[in-house]
Design a protein around this motif. Structure first.
Motif, short mmCIF file in Angstrom:
data_model
loop_
_atom_site.label_atom_id
_atom_site.label_comp_id
_atom_site.label_asym_id
_atom_site.label_seq_id
_atom_site.Cartn_x
_atom_site.Cartn_y
_atom_site.Cartn_z
N SER A 155 0.88 -1.29 0.05
CA SER A 155 0.28 -0.06 -0.01
C SER A 155 0.91 1.11 -0.07
O SER A 155 1.60 1.40 0.86
CB SER A 155 -0.87 -0.05 1.16
N GLY A 156 0.67 2.11 -1.04
CA GLY A 156 1.43 3.21 -1.06
C GLY A 156 0.66 4.51 -1.02
O GLY A 156 -0.21 4.69 -1.97
N TYR A 157 0.84 5.55 -0.20
CA TYR A 157 0.16 6.54 -0.33
C TYR A 157 0.77 7.71 -1.12
O TYR A 157 1.94 7.83 -1.11
CB TYR A 157 0.12 7.18 1.57
N VAL A 158 0.15 8.55 -1.45
CA VAL A 158 0.40 9.55 -2.31
C VAL A 158 -0.24 11.03 -1.72
O VAL A 158 -1.35 11.25 -1.87
CB VAL A 158 0.11 9.64 -4.00
N ARG A 159 0.63 11.96 -1.31
CA ARG A 159 0.30 13.06 -0.62
C ARG A 159 0.11 14.14 -1.90
O ARG A 159 0.43 13.94 -2.90
CB ARG A 159 1.53 13.88 0.22
N PRO A 160 -0.88 15.25 -1.36
CA PRO A 160 -1.23 16.19 -2.39
C PRO A 160 -0.22 16.97 -2.93
O PRO A 160 1.14 16.91 -2.66
CB PRO A 160 -2.23 16.97 -1.75
N LYS A 161 -0.51 17.49 -4.26
CA LYS A 161 0.40 18.39 -5.01
C LYS A 161 1.97 17.92 -4.99
O LYS A 161 3.06 18.56 -5.08
CB LYS A 161 0.48 19.81 -4.17
N GLY A 162 1.93 16.51 -5.16
CA GLY A 162 3.45 15.90 -5.49
C GLY A 162 4.41 16.22 -4.27
O GLY A 162 5.81 15.95 -4.48
N ASP A 163 3.94 16.27 -2.87
CA ASP A 163 4.70 16.25 -1.96
C ASP A 163 5.51 14.95 -1.72
O ASP A 163 5.02 14.08 -1.07
CB ASP A 163 4.02 16.89 -0.71
N VAL A 164 6.85 15.21 -1.64
CA VAL A 164 7.57 13.95 -1.41
C VAL A 164 8.57 13.88 -0.08
O VAL A 164 9.31 12.99 0.34
CB VAL A 164 8.52 13.20 -2.46
N LYS A 165 8.39 15.02 0.54
CA LYS A 165 9.16 15.53 1.50
C LYS A 165 8.52 15.24 2.80
O LYS A 165 9.00 14.95 4.13
CB LYS A 165 9.83 16.84 1.54
N SER A 166 7.14 15.70 2.97
CA SER A 166 6.60 15.52 4.32
C SER A 166 6.30 14.03 4.72
O SER A 166 6.09 13.44 3.99
CB SER A 166 5.29 16.27 4.16
N GLY A 167 6.12 13.85 6.09
CA GLY A 167 5.69 12.51 6.54
C GLY A 167 6.33 12.16 7.71
O GLY A 167 6.98 13.06 8.52
#
Length: 267
Positions: A191-203
């Motif tokens: 299962s892979g989540y994808v944050r809005p607006k292409g955000d790859v740094k937050s988490g």
């Protein structure tokens, strides 16, 4: 819900030798203090009850797709399992279920909440504290130290919110561990989540999008195919904590989810 990305990607044989992905004790670039610090941060969340990622119900992916991949002779691995109710559910579907968790409090809570599994401490193995019950083992320790010597190999690996929980810089190493314990012809359900607006740094949860999944798995010599079997536009829409306006604002919009089936090569 909808199908995503079309057909599965079947991978051609790689020229990378199998030995190139074999685990060795010196592969990690992380220091021991970094490992301890990461586990301590999760331990604090468990100690204070800040575990809103925990769900009371069996995850919908297992209910919808579980029978397609899991049978009564399957050995199933659940990395970074917490106290998920998926573990107990899987004991009704598989021959044996092994959960690996880094925080002892999570293991204790699972045992308390599932007395019917009759779990008890049974010593340690290769650096992992072991707890055994009816068709289930829980192993408490650092997942990056996990391997076949600890609990053998598995027909199915169920990763729900595990890869997205670790630092993205550790994903390559995490994939190596998965590859070392997945049987030939086995499957990783991811299962892979994808944050809005292409955000790859937050988490966490950190974004795990299509390009990242393909980058992580397509070059692996043990991988036969990578397939996105379903995509969900609003992953947390049914969870009460997520419906609160302040938490949706924190994410910056809705979080989508991709479900992947990654098959290992048969012998």
């Amino acid at each position: 819900m909808m199908q995503c990305y079309g057909k599965s990607r079947v991978l051609t044989p790689t020229v990378v030798a199998a030995a190139a992905f074999a685990l060795n004790k010196n592969r990690s670039l992380r220091t021991q203090s970094e490992e301890v610090g990461a586990l301590d941060s999760w331990k604090k969340l468990w100690d204070t009850g800040m575990t809103r990622w925990h769900q009371r119900d069996v995850y919908w992916v297992l209910q919808k797709y579980g029978d397609d991949y899991i049978h009564k002779e399957s050995r199933v691995l659940v990395p970074l399992c917490g106290k998920t109710v998926d573990l107990a559910y899987l004991t009704t579907k598989a021959k044996e279920v092994i959960g690996v968790e880094g925080v002892l409090q999570a293991v204790k809570e699972f045992m308390q909440e599932n007395p019917n599994l009759q779990m008890e401490a049974v010593g340690s193995r290769n650096g992992f504290d072991c707890f055994r019950g009816e068709k289930i083992w829980l192993l408490c320790g650092n997942f990056f130290h996990f391997g076949p010597a600890v609990a053998g190999k598995f027909d199915v690996i169920w990763d729900r919110a595990a890869m997205v929980a670790i630092n993205p810089s550790d994903r390559e190493e995490y994939v190596q561990v998965l590859g070392s314990v997945l049987k030939p012809g086995g499957v990783l359900l991811l299962s892979g989540y994808v944050r809005p607006k292409g955000d790859v740094k937050s988490g966490p949860p950190f974004t795990l999008n299509k390009d990242q999944v393909l980058h992580l798995f397509e070059h692996q010599p043990w991988v036969a195919s990578v397939e996105c079997i379903e995509s969900v536009n609003d992953a947390f829409s049914n969870e009460a904590w997520y419906k609160r306006l302040i938490l949706r604002w924190r994410f910056g919009g809705v979080v989508s989810e991709d479900i992947w089936a990654i098959h290992s090569k048969a012998k």
